[in-house]
Write an enzyme that holds these catalytic residues in place. Structure first.
Site, mmCIF file in Angstrom:
data_model
loop_
_atom_site.group_PDB
_atom_site.id
_atom_site.type_symbol
_atom_site.label_atom_id
_atom_site.label_comp_id
_atom_site.label_asym_id
_atom_site.label_seq_id
_atom_site.Cartn_x
_atom_site.Cartn_y
_atom_site.Cartn_z
ATOM 1 C CG ASP A 67 -0.181 -0.350 2.523
ATOM 2 O OD1 ASP A 67 -0.830 -0.809 3.463
ATOM 3 O OD2 ASP A 67 1.053 -0.192 2.557
ATOM 4 C CG ASN A 136 -8.870 -0.879 12.313
ATOM 5 O OD1 ASN A 136 -7.912 -1.527 11.875
ATOM 6 N ND2 ASN A 136 -9.348 0.183 11.689
ATOM 7 C CG HIS A 138 -5.855 -1.558 9.076
ATOM 8 N ND1 HIS A 138 -5.842 -0.723 10.170
ATOM 9 C CD2 HIS A 138 -4.617 -1.499 8.556
ATOM 10 C CE1 HIS A 138 -4.657 -0.162 10.286
ATOM 11 N NE2 HIS A 138 -3.896 -0.628 9.325
ATOM 12 C CD GLU A 143 -8.618 1.419 7.962
ATOM 13 O OE1 GLU A 143 -7.688 2.224 7.947
ATOM 14 O OE2 GLU A 143 -8.949 0.774 9.002
HETATM 15 C C1 GLP Z 1 -0.784 0.545 8.439
HETATM 16 C C2 GLP Z 1 -0.373 -0.168 7.177
HETATM 17 C C3 GLP Z 1 -0.430 -1.653 7.325
HETATM 18 C C4 GLP Z 1 0.237 -2.007 8.653
HETATM 19 C C5 GLP Z 1 -0.630 -1.529 9.781
HETATM 20 C C6 GLP Z 1 0.017 -1.816 11.146
HETATM 21 O O1 GLP Z 1 -2.032 1.100 8.244
HETATM 22 N N1 GLP Z 1 -1.181 0.211 6.016
HETATM 23 O O2 GLP Z 1 0.252 -2.260 6.224
HETATM 24 O O3 GLP Z 1 0.391 -3.415 8.758
HETATM 25 O O4 GLP Z 1 -0.931 -0.140 9.648
HETATM 26 O O5 GLP Z 1 1.072 -0.896 11.347
HETATM 27 P P1 GLP Z 1 2.051 -1.053 12.592
HETATM 28 O O6 GLP Z 1 2.949 -2.215 12.275
HETATM 29 O O7 GLP Z 1 2.786 0.243 12.635
HETATM 30 O O8 GLP Z 1 1.202 -1.320 13.821
#
Ligand code: GLP
Length: 256
Positions: A67, A136, A138, A143
């Site tokens: 992404d 959440n 995602h 989402e």
């Molecule tokens: C972001 C990214 C995801 C990631 C998630 C968790 O929104 N788009 O690819 O896995 O949040 O991020 P973190 O590892 O910082 O908790």
């Protein structure tokens, strides 16, 4: 489903990087799907250390990232591209032409999504997809409420996720409101998935993801249906699943 829990000896970043390195050695031209975020940052640094120790060769792999934020340039240090570049790509021998990324500033985001899908198909799909997970549920920027059959698409980033990313962008106001992301269908098409989670804040969503009902209220819950899922966690994030799941990934009472 395999459950790998890091412990004192082999910390989370080493455990995850060792698994990824094993896959690259097994298939030097592997198509690897990367995820950005706090969870994977330390894993990327560990992959660099292993590369510098000549334990991994990135010269034949192809990478696809999950992404990107809409409207940010690749030079913007908070962009997913810049994070990957600074954490991993510029330190290892992956050819620039083998790095594939969604462009959040494409003139037509719709065409950008279609072209990305095409490119993934050209390489025979993603062999190994590395995933983080939002609190959440995602995965990538899919989402809650995202259909399980979703392809690469643009999204409105939820308030929860914007809050979670504020520190990365310096303030809530500067977090982009839209993202462009591979869809859940693309993720589930990966041949193998590594779901990574660390820290107490991910304990509850991990339990819902792995042991709760499969619902697009919790997009990550679909991962229960993937045929080759490995879950890599630290002790803090595993506190709500270790009573239910055994380290080999079988749930209590499930036939071994
Ligand atoms: C972001 C990214 C995801 C990631 C998630 C968790 O929104 N788009 O690819 O896995 O949040 O991020 P973190 O590892 O910082 O908790």
């Amino acid at each position: 489903m395999r459950l790998l829990i890091s412990n004192g000896e082999l910390n989370f970043n080493q455990l995850a990087a060792t698994e990824i390195a094993k896959q690259i050695r097994r298939n030097p031209d592997v198509v690897l799907g990367f995820a950005t975020g706090n969870t994977t940052e330390g894993v990327h640094y560990e992959l660099v250390r292993m590369y510098e120790n000549k334990e991994i060769d990135f010269s034949q792999i192809h990478s696809f990232n999950l992404d990107e934020y809409v409207g940010v340039t690749r030079k913007d240090l908070s962009s997913c591209y810049a994070r990957m570049e600074n954490q991993l790509f510029k330190h290892v021998n992956i050819p620039q032409k083998n790095i594939h990324f969604l462009d959040g500033r494409a003139s037509s985001l719709e065409n950008e999504c279609l072209n990305y899908e095409e490119k993934i198909k050209q390489f025979g799909g993603i062999d190994i997809q590395i995933l983080g997970i939002g609190e959440n549920g995602h995965i990538a920027f899919n989402e809650p409420g995202t259909p399980f059959h979703s392809d690469t698409h643009t999204v409105d980033i939820t308030e929860d996720t914007i809050q979670a990313k504020a520190s990365m962008f310096g303030s809530i106001q500067s977090v982009p409101k839209k993202g462009i992301t591979m869809g859940i269908r693309n993720i589930m098409h990966a041949k193998k998935i590594y779901l990574l989670a660390k820290g107490r804040s991910k304990a509850s969503i991990l339990r819902k993801t792995l042991c709760g009902p499969i619902s697009n209220d919790i997009p990550s819950s679909i991962l229960q249906l993937h045929p080759d899922l490995s879950v890599i966690v630290d002790e803090e994030s595993s506190t709500e699943i270790t009573g239910i799941m055994k380290p080999d990934g079988k749930k209590e009472g499930e036939k071994i």
